[in-house]
Design an enzyme around this catalytic site. Structure first.
Site, PDB file in Angstrom:
ATOM      1  N   ALA A 161      41.377  63.963  -4.249  1.00 28.61           N
ATOM      2  CA  ALA A 161      39.967  63.586  -4.409  1.00 28.61           C
ATOM      3  C   ALA A 161      39.040  64.556  -3.689  1.00 28.61           C
ATOM      4  O   ALA A 161      37.965  64.186  -3.246  1.00 28.61           O
ATOM      5  CB  ALA A 161      39.760  62.172  -3.882  1.00 28.61           C
TER       6      ALA A 161
ATOM      7  N   ARG B  61      31.747  70.240 -13.006  1.00 28.86           N
ATOM      8  CA  ARG B  61      31.375  69.944 -14.388  1.00 28.86           C
ATOM      9  C   ARG B  61      30.539  68.672 -14.540  1.00 28.86           C
ATOM     10  O   ARG B  61      29.931  68.432 -15.563  1.00 28.86           O
ATOM     11  CB  ARG B  61      32.651  69.856 -15.256  1.00 28.86           C
TER      12      ARG B  61
ATOM     13  N   GLY C  65      46.287  70.346 -19.053  1.00 29.36           N
ATOM     14  CA  GLY C  65      47.482  71.172 -18.945  1.00 29.36           C
ATOM     15  C   GLY C  65      48.468  70.742 -20.032  1.00 29.36           C
ATOM     16  O   GLY C  65      48.615  69.558 -20.309  1.00 29.36           O
TER      17      GLY C  65
ATOM     18  N   ASN D 119      36.013  64.647 -16.157  1.00 29.77           N
ATOM     19  CA  ASN D 119      35.517  65.907 -15.598  1.00 29.77           C
ATOM     20  C   ASN D 119      34.028  66.092 -15.841  1.00 29.77           C
ATOM     21  O   ASN D 119      33.382  66.884 -15.188  1.00 29.77           O
ATOM     22  CB  ASN D 119      36.270  67.094 -16.207  1.00 29.77           C
TER      23      ASN D 119
ATOM     24  N   ASN E 126       7.416  19.641  -6.101  1.00 30.33           N
ATOM     25  CA  ASN E 126       6.918  20.200  -7.349  1.00 30.33           C
ATOM     26  C   ASN E 126       5.847  21.222  -7.010  1.00 30.33           C
ATOM     27  O   ASN E 126       4.859  20.890  -6.355  1.00 30.33           O
ATOM     28  CB  ASN E 126       6.339  19.090  -8.226  1.00 30.33           C
TER      29      ASN E 126
END
Ligand code: UD1
Ligand code: CA
Length: 457
Positions: free
Chosen positions: A10, A16, A140, A228, A377
């Protein structure tokens, strides 16, 4: 049972995404991507979860706190380099290490479990989670030999035309024999199109060393979606939303037109509640049973009881009891605490307001910094005048009070129980029990005025 460790990658910048927000913190259905990933791993009883953090490290730590250990990757030199940062914590431990990307929020614990099982069955030193997709651009590719045995993974940017045509992809999730992994990582080079240390290169290194490498292929591409950019983020949101909505429907919630309903992960909804189109339920919202939530309602961290009817309203960080009616077009701002059998009608706004059982705020009312008792009320157009331009002050209303229409309650002020405020009053002083308060100028009628002025023909 073998020891099991997990490394969550991470640390990447997420260029991007073109965002000021660190990539893995981008929410999918209200929850950061990395948290979705960690949550799935948590259910698998890992000995240790290690998250590799870089840019925005503090924010990731704040979010995950003690659910993970953290290791800093100062410079993001690639996924292999990222895993290498966990070396001192893991290299001497025996067992299996799961490596998973923090940007694959849709992956599910059952799939990871199956991957690990397959890894053990095959007695492999490395097992890759793969899938096949129509358009593999960006991923990949899994390169197999003529016998179908996995030889290596080639990144898009390094792939030949022929390799690019391969549609089986690396999901970015793997299992490794722990010691073998760190041994192989030290041999990874950055001699490639991106000048990065690629984790997938470990596969070829292990193959060359005659180790057993396996690939566990899943049919469901959706699970392995890697986010991405913002287009993939929207796609992930859509898939996650469908999953969440279906889970609620299976549990007995009616969703009319589910495609238009946005329910964050972690929202709880009771049986037989009906949710109409274009409703958004965010954060830690919980809704009881037999409620009706109509179109356009937007709830954030709202705690709603049973048999509540909410019509086209907004509720934030507030609590609502049982058998309450809200809206249309009401706005419960933070810290509103609405008790049972209350009616909050149209165009009513509350903020930091306790509204006691059976009380009615039927229309066009603002009550802020207020404590209202039972069976009160409040007439149309009445407001708590809580702000003097500098400070906020409190309005306290006892039980069984009648506030006439268009009253201004100038805070700080207390209107004790069993009282009556005449319509149009501007109340600046406390009203004692059993009193009638009238705070308006008396009406004067000028007899014959109109004909004297020749207004009437
Ligand atoms: C990666 C894989 C690719 C796979 C895809 C699946 C590599 C080289 N490629 O590509 O084979 O198909 O995931 O989604 O691994 N990260 C770090 N430190 C770094 C670089 C990245 O922690 O130095 C983290 C990122 O925050 C991200 C994860 O690793 O969570 C994957 O990195 P990313 O750049 O998204 O890799 P992809 O190009 O998607
Ligand atoms: Ca990715």
């Amino acid at each position: 049972m073998t020891n099991q460790y997990a490394v969550v990658l991470a640390a990447g910048q997420g260029t991007r995404m073109k965002s000021k927000l660190y990539k893995v913190l981008h929410p999918v259905c209200g929850k950061p991507m990395v948290e979705h990933v960690v949550e799935q791993i948590e259910s698998l009883n890992m000995n240790e979860i290690i998250t590799i953090v870089g840019h925005g490290a503090e924010k990731v730590k704040e979010r995950l706190v003690d659910r993970s250990k953290f290791v800093m990757q100062e410079e993001q030199l690639g996924t292999a380099h990222a895993v290498l940062q966990a070396k001192s914590l893991l290299e001497n431990k025996e067992g299996v290490t799961l490596v998973i990307c923090g940007d694959t929020p849709l992956i599910q614990d059952t799939t990871i479990e199956a991957l690990m099982k397959y890894h053990h069955e095959k007695r492999a030193k490395a097992t890759i989670l793969t899938t096949t997709i129509e358009d593999p651009t960006g991923y990949g590719r899994i390169i197999r030999d003529d016998l179908g045995i996995v030889g290596k993974i080639v990144e898009e940017k390094d792939a030949s035309e022929q390799e690019k045509r391969v549609t089986e992809i690396n999901t970015g999730t793997y299992c490794f024999d722990n010691q073998v992994l760190f041994d192989a990582l030290s041999k990874v080079s950055n001699d490639n199109a991106q000048g990065e240390y690629y984790l997938p290169d470990v596969i070829k290194i292990l193959k060359d060393a005659d180790e057993v490498v396996a690939a566990y292929r899943i049919d469901d591409f959706e699970e392995s979606l890697g986010v991405n950019d913002r287009i993939a983020l929207a796609e992930a949101g859509k898939i996650m939303r469908k999953r969440i909505n279906e889970k609620h429907m299976r549990a007995g919630v009616t969703l009319a037109n589910p495609e238009s309903i946005y329910i964050d992960a972690g929202v709880v909804i009771g049986q037989d509640t009906v949710i109409e189109s274009n409703v958004t339920l965010r954060g830690k919202t919980t809704i009881g049973e037999d409620c009706i939530i109509t179109s356009g309602t937007d709830c954030t961290n709202a705690e709603i009881g049973d048999r509540v009817w909410i019509r086209t309203s907004e509720i934030e960080d507030s609590k609502v009891g049982n058998d309450v009616q809200i809206g249309p077009y009401a706005h419960l701002r933070p810290e509103s605490d609405i008790h049972d059998h209350v009616k909050i009608g149209n165009y009513v706004e509350t903020k930091k307001a306790v509204v006691g059982e059976g009380t009615k705020l039927p229309h066009f009312i603002y009550m802020g910094d207020a404590e209202i008792g039972k069976n009160v009320n409040v007439g149309c157009g009445s407001i708590s005048v809580n702000y003097d331009g500098k400070n906020k002050h409190k309005t306290i209303i006892g039980d069984n009070v009648f506030i006439g229409c268009n009253s201004n309650l100038i805070a700080p002020v207390t209107i004790h129980s069993n009282t009556y405020v005449a319509a149009g009053s501007t109340i600046t002083e406390d009203v004692p029990e059993e009193a009638l308060a009238i705070a308006r100028t008396r009406q004067t009628n000028k007899e014959g005025y109109m004909s004297k002025m020749n207004f009437v023909k």
